[in-house]
Design a protein around this motif. Structure first.
Motif, short mmCIF file in Angstrom:
data_model
loop_
_atom_site.label_atom_id
_atom_site.label_comp_id
_atom_site.label_asym_id
_atom_site.label_seq_id
_atom_site.Cartn_x
_atom_site.Cartn_y
_atom_site.Cartn_z
N HIS A 82 35.58 41.23 29.10
CA HIS A 82 35.74 42.28 29.99
C HIS A 82 36.98 41.94 31.08
O HIS A 82 37.39 42.88 31.52
N THR A 83 37.58 40.77 31.00
CA THR A 83 38.80 40.39 31.70
C THR A 83 39.99 40.74 30.94
O THR A 83 40.95 40.41 31.30
N ASN A 84 39.78 41.21 29.67
CA ASN A 84 40.73 41.49 28.66
C ASN A 84 41.42 40.28 28.13
O ASN A 84 42.51 40.05 27.54
N ARG A 85 40.72 39.15 28.28
CA ARG A 85 41.20 37.98 27.72
C ARG A 85 40.45 37.78 26.24
O ARG A 85 39.33 38.39 25.99
N GLN A 86 40.91 37.07 25.41
CA GLN A 86 40.53 37.02 24.10
C GLN A 86 38.99 36.40 23.96
O GLN A 86 38.19 36.84 23.22
#
Length: 141
Positions: free
Chosen positions: A114-118
């Motif tokens: 949800h943090t936009n990390r892979q």
């Protein structure tokens, strides 16, 4: 009884099929009716996330090939990517030797976290230095 089911499988002949419904019926869902699910990228083998499924989410995942989890915070089914577009498509599913965890290998579209990390596992412990290092920049949206 469920524990005995998986203990008996230790002697089950290799490549001898079992009914998927029998295995699912013997999974060790916790008191809340949930089982932990580890999600891994099928290509890179990167561990993407840990989430929870109830039996309905598990069955929906099998039927649709889209990863469906139980959101403990929202108290409802959550199809990964339904709002973000970061879809997880099921490639394979396996169960651990005790029947108390599920491993799903997926094709991940976009970021898993949800943090936009892979990956959700971006807080790397440096045990020698007694610190934690943030790895992996968020993907621009």
């Amino acid at each position: 009884m469920k524990r005995e089911y998986f203990t008996a499988l230790e002697q089950h002949p290799e490549n001898s099929p079992l009914a998927l419904s029998d295995v699912i019926d013997n999974l060790a869902f916790n008191e809340q009716g949930l089982i932990p699910v580890i999600t891994q990228d099928a290509t890179t083998k990167t561990m993407l996330m840990l989430a929870w499924m109830n039996k309905e989410a598990l069955m929906q995942t099998i039927a649709t090939k889209r990863l469906t989890y139980w959101s403990r915070s929202r108290r409802k089914l959550w199809v990964k990517g339904e709002t973000s577009g970061h879809v997880q498509t099921l490639v394979s599913m396996s169960f651990d030797c005790d029947g108390d965890a599920v491993l799903c290998q997926v094709n991940q579209q976009g970021a898993a976290c949800h943090t936009n990390r892979q990956s959700c596992f971006y807080l790397q412990a440096d045990t020698d230095g007694q610190k934690v290092v943030v790895t992996g920049d968020p993907t621009p949206v």
